[in-house]
Write a protein that holds these residues in place. Sequence first.
Motif, mmCIF file in Angstrom:
data_model
loop_
_atom_site.group_PDB
_atom_site.id
_atom_site.type_symbol
_atom_site.label_atom_id
_atom_site.label_comp_id
_atom_site.label_asym_id
_atom_site.label_seq_id
_atom_site.Cartn_x
_atom_site.Cartn_y
_atom_site.Cartn_z
ATOM 1 N N SER A 703 0.801 -1.242 0.092
ATOM 2 C CA SER A 703 0.090 0.019 0.004
ATOM 3 C C SER A 703 0.875 1.456 -0.012
ATOM 4 O O SER A 703 0.661 2.404 -0.569
ATOM 5 C CB SER A 703 -0.937 0.070 1.280
ATOM 6 N N HIS A 704 2.116 1.384 0.783
ATOM 7 C CA HIS A 704 2.891 2.412 0.736
ATOM 8 C C HIS A 704 3.573 2.485 -0.570
ATOM 9 O O HIS A 704 3.854 3.520 -1.080
ATOM 10 C CB HIS A 704 3.786 2.293 1.897
ATOM 11 N N TYR A 705 4.386 1.375 -1.118
ATOM 12 C CA TYR A 705 5.265 1.515 -2.218
ATOM 13 C C TYR A 705 4.699 1.342 -3.761
ATOM 14 O O TYR A 705 5.004 1.874 -4.419
ATOM 15 C CB TYR A 705 6.289 0.338 -2.122
ATOM 16 N N SER A 706 3.297 1.331 -3.750
ATOM 17 C CA SER A 706 2.693 0.929 -5.092
ATOM 18 C C SER A 706 2.650 2.560 -5.619
ATOM 19 O O SER A 706 2.930 2.687 -6.838
ATOM 20 C CB SER A 706 1.353 0.318 -4.919
ATOM 21 N N SER A 707 2.335 3.371 -4.850
ATOM 22 C CA SER A 707 1.941 4.674 -5.396
ATOM 23 C C SER A 707 3.379 5.330 -5.699
ATOM 24 O O SER A 707 3.489 6.195 -6.674
ATOM 25 C CB SER A 707 1.140 5.593 -4.155
ATOM 26 N N MET A 708 4.391 5.081 -4.970
ATOM 27 C CA MET A 708 5.792 5.374 -5.166
ATOM 28 C C MET A 708 6.274 4.867 -6.378
ATOM 29 O O MET A 708 6.814 5.647 -7.244
ATOM 30 C CB MET A 708 6.564 5.288 -3.888
ATOM 31 N N LEU A 709 6.060 3.457 -6.673
ATOM 32 C CA LEU A 709 6.461 3.051 -7.789
ATOM 33 C C LEU A 709 5.855 3.632 -9.291
ATOM 34 O O LEU A 709 6.530 3.855 -10.025
ATOM 35 C CB LEU A 709 6.343 1.601 -7.899
ATOM 36 N N GLU A 710 4.375 3.943 -8.919
ATOM 37 C CA GLU A 710 3.833 4.598 -10.252
ATOM 38 C C GLU A 710 4.183 6.042 -10.454
ATOM 39 O O GLU A 710 4.153 6.188 -11.407
ATOM 40 C CB GLU A 710 2.097 4.260 -9.773
ATOM 41 N N HIS A 711 4.426 6.785 -9.327
ATOM 42 C CA HIS A 711 4.638 8.010 -9.362
ATOM 43 C C HIS A 711 6.100 8.212 -10.177
ATOM 44 O O HIS A 711 6.390 9.240 -10.538
ATOM 45 C CB HIS A 711 4.676 8.675 -7.869
ATOM 46 N N GLU A 712 7.021 7.365 -9.862
ATOM 47 C CA GLU A 712 8.427 7.636 -9.977
ATOM 48 C C GLU A 712 8.530 6.703 -11.450
ATOM 49 O O GLU A 712 9.880 7.005 -12.077
ATOM 50 C CB GLU A 712 9.292 6.916 -9.024
ATOM 51 N N GLY A 713 7.571 6.080 -11.727
ATOM 52 C CA GLY A 713 7.762 5.542 -13.260
ATOM 53 C C GLY A 713 8.472 4.105 -13.322
ATOM 54 O O GLY A 713 8.542 3.693 -14.414
ATOM 55 N N GLN A 714 8.539 3.448 -12.121
ATOM 56 C CA GLN A 714 9.201 2.099 -12.253
ATOM 57 C C GLN A 714 8.140 0.906 -12.787
ATOM 58 O O GLN A 714 8.782 0.044 -13.170
ATOM 59 C CB GLN A 714 9.841 1.596 -10.781
ATOM 60 N N ILE A 715 6.806 1.421 -12.392
ATOM 61 C CA ILE A 715 5.720 0.110 -12.959
ATOM 62 C C ILE A 715 5.945 -0.070 -14.487
ATOM 63 O O ILE A 715 5.953 -1.235 -14.842
ATOM 64 C CB ILE A 715 4.570 0.584 -12.651
ATOM 65 N N GLU A 716 6.129 1.092 -15.280
ATOM 66 C CA GLU A 716 6.286 0.783 -16.649
ATOM 67 C C GLU A 716 7.595 0.025 -16.816
ATOM 68 O O GLU A 716 7.556 -0.851 -17.927
ATOM 69 C CB GLU A 716 6.333 2.210 -17.395
ATOM 70 N N LEU A 717 8.552 0.476 -16.398
ATOM 71 C CA LEU A 717 9.812 -0.326 -16.561
ATOM 72 C C LEU A 717 9.886 -1.576 -16.182
ATOM 73 O O LEU A 717 10.309 -2.486 -16.808
ATOM 74 C CB LEU A 717 11.038 0.274 -15.698
ATOM 75 N N LEU A 718 8.998 -1.852 -15.116
ATOM 76 C CA LEU A 718 8.954 -3.595 -14.660
ATOM 77 C C LEU A 718 7.914 -4.235 -15.844
ATOM 78 O O LEU A 718 8.350 -5.341 -16.240
ATOM 79 C CB LEU A 718 8.118 -3.662 -13.594
ATOM 80 N N LYS A 719 6.758 -3.680 -16.318
ATOM 81 C CA LYS A 719 6.216 -3.953 -17.478
ATOM 82 C C LYS A 719 6.904 -4.188 -18.595
ATOM 83 O O LYS A 719 6.850 -5.482 -19.288
ATOM 84 C CB LYS A 719 5.082 -3.325 -17.858
ATOM 85 N N ALA A 720 7.998 -3.482 -19.037
ATOM 86 C CA ALA A 720 8.936 -3.688 -19.890
ATOM 87 C C ALA A 720 9.736 -4.832 -19.812
ATOM 88 O O ALA A 720 10.071 -5.721 -20.691
ATOM 89 C CB ALA A 720 9.719 -2.344 -20.442
ATOM 90 N N LEU A 721 10.532 -5.078 -18.712
ATOM 91 C CA LEU A 721 11.288 -6.001 -18.424
ATOM 92 C C LEU A 721 10.356 -7.392 -18.429
ATOM 93 O O LEU A 721 10.992 -8.328 -18.792
ATOM 94 C CB LEU A 721 11.813 -5.883 -16.944
ATOM 95 N N ALA A 722 9.127 -7.571 -17.949
ATOM 96 C CA ALA A 722 8.526 -8.910 -17.880
ATOM 97 C C ALA A 722 8.023 -9.102 -19.326
ATOM 98 O O ALA A 722 8.134 -10.417 -19.644
ATOM 99 C CB ALA A 722 7.169 -8.642 -17.155
#
Length: 761
Positions: A703-722
């Motif tokens: 709950s704490h880190y999901s918004s941080m990852l989304e705000h800082e753009g790491q979610i898109e990088l994880l999708k690209a890696l996957a």
Amino acid sequence: LNLNVTFKSKCYILNLNVNQRPIGPCALSDLCLAQVCHSLDALCCLRVDGSMSLIHSPILPQEMADQLLHRMASQGIINDRSVGIFRSSKELRLRRASIRRCSVSDQAFQLAICPHQLMELDASWVSGGLTGADVISGLASNPACRSSLQRLSLNGLRLGWESLEKVGVVHFSSLQGLRMLNLANTDLSDAVLEDICTLPHLESLDISCSAVSNVNALLECKNTLKSLTAHRLGQLDMSPARLLFVFNQLHALRHLDFSEDHFSVDDSDGKDADETVRQLLEGSPQMLPSLVSLDISGRKKISEASIRAFLKSRSDHLTFLGLLATGLSSCDVLSSLNNLKVTGEADENQVCEALKRYRDRECFIREALVHLYNLTTDTDKPKPDMLKLVVQSMQSHPASLHVHLVATACVFNLTNQDVSQALPVSLLTSTIMQLLDAMIAFPHHQQVQKNCLLTLCSDYILQDVPFDKYLATVLVINWLSRHEDPTLQRMAVAIISILVAKLSREETTQLSKDINIMKQLLAIVQQRAMIGVADSTLKFALSALWNLTDEVPAAARNFIQCRGLELYEEVLESYYTEPSIQQKVLGLLNNIAEEEEFQADLMEEDLLEHVLHLLQDSHLDVGVRYFAGGILAHIASRSEAWTLDQELLRTIEKQLVSKTLAFFFFFRRSFRPFSILLQTGQPSGVQLWAVWAIHLVCSQNVSHYSSMLEHEGQIELLKALAAHPDTHSDVRRLSHSVLLLIGQHQSRSGASENQKKRENS
């Protein structure tokens, strides 16, 4: 020193047992006033003369206007420029105005304060050239004020009567509505006193520490005067018989203060005044028949027999007796008078009463604080009211070394050990800010500085109490640069290590502009390392350096320029069996490795091989291996900048893959440095280290880190890696797992939000 340091650096060891005491809510009016004071520049425009005017000035409730002025004055932001907002006398209507200890000129006072229909004005200790004559002529120029003003305090102000004489028509007697007048610590003369005593409604008069030599004028107001304060009339020239005659005519008088400054009077001074007091005490109750309050503090020659005689004849009506610094406050007859308040030194109640009543009298405050210190040396119960009185004493005497020397020691007694956690947080905040003011006011007085550091050196205060931590950090660092006492050095470094962790990135950057701070901390590390000790001083210094370089390039640059890398290599080798020290050293090196511009400085074969060895050693503490992996991952992430043997690079990449999954128990403050590690072109070991760290913290607190990852753009990088066909299977698996955790959390959050909307509708 048993301080539990929590590091600001991007990797923390999880502490699930931290109990933070909530701060009680502030009143909405206080929050609004604080915001106005903070945003005054943005809310105002400037007039031609440079004074401020509110851009939009609503009609405030009258009491709110008074509170705004009082808050601005107490915060020290009232001056010729800012007081201009009160020229809008229709929107900001003042009735009870205070500009105490502010810097205001005559012109600014005339324009901003005098147009209001005031009932009360406190212009005590005002600087900026304003005189009592200016105040009187300005107030008298407003016909409404001539009758509306009831209370006026000019304590500590130069009256400047020569200018009044030139005017010729304006005197105190022009303010016909005055009931209370405070002219203590002024150049009040006998002639002006005669004018004052013609006021038809005068009930309370303070002429303490003035140049008055004759009080016969008091006979003019004998039917109205209820309170007379005449402390330390050093130039009084009247016989006991004449003084008693005047006092005997004051039929309405209920309070008489005829106390003396015991520090300034020697055995040959004040004989007539002491004799007057003796005769008053032993005389008939028909003298001053309305008297319910008498203060003779500082009169050292009064006997216990005189006090007994006075109490015997007056105890039925007496409510207060001032006996501080007389040696008589322990008189046994006092203990039987439960309704009588006494200032003295016999117990805490007497001392606190003295602190309340003598706030503006340095001599009595000094005396009371000395006794308070002795009474609170072993205190183990919270005493917020007492602490508040001590803080107020410091505020009332900002330039008095004597007051601050004892007051800071009292503060330590009253906030020591577990006591502070039971005190109101707002009180602790004001207390700590007052200590910082003391450190500024007396930078070279070692005992005052030491007392302040002793109070600051509290884990609870440093971690949970809000105050200006940047200012505190600067002050403690400055103190550290001037002292080498081992005990005090350890204390100062401990404080700095925690305070630096509480600073914002902007504040840390500002702090890092001074390279001497880096030199000072590195010198302590080198000093402790040379003698081979692994003590708290070394650990706190390492922690401070670690926090100082966290995402602050300027600090990292200073560290390298001060040959910190060479020193840290030696510390790594020398303290191989000390995981707590190694972890702090590697944590700082990891901060440097995250900055591209400094990675070349770490490109040293011996250093990287040593770090690689730490990563590989399964017997080492997990924190040590974690940071070793972080350093290597960042260095290996830019293969194009690699300047060492390629075989070493391949070994690092291989070991990052095989060792990363063994780590646990860490979480992060920011993932921004990970963005480069998550690129699809990075080596698998680099990617795995970064994805594993993200997976770990999300599995613990998604709950704490999901918004941080989304705000800082790491979610898109994880999708690209996957989705990338060349991604290592472990990296892909962990990436999918992180995205699944975040997706499940977002689904739950969305469902919960929809449920709330349905309930509200």
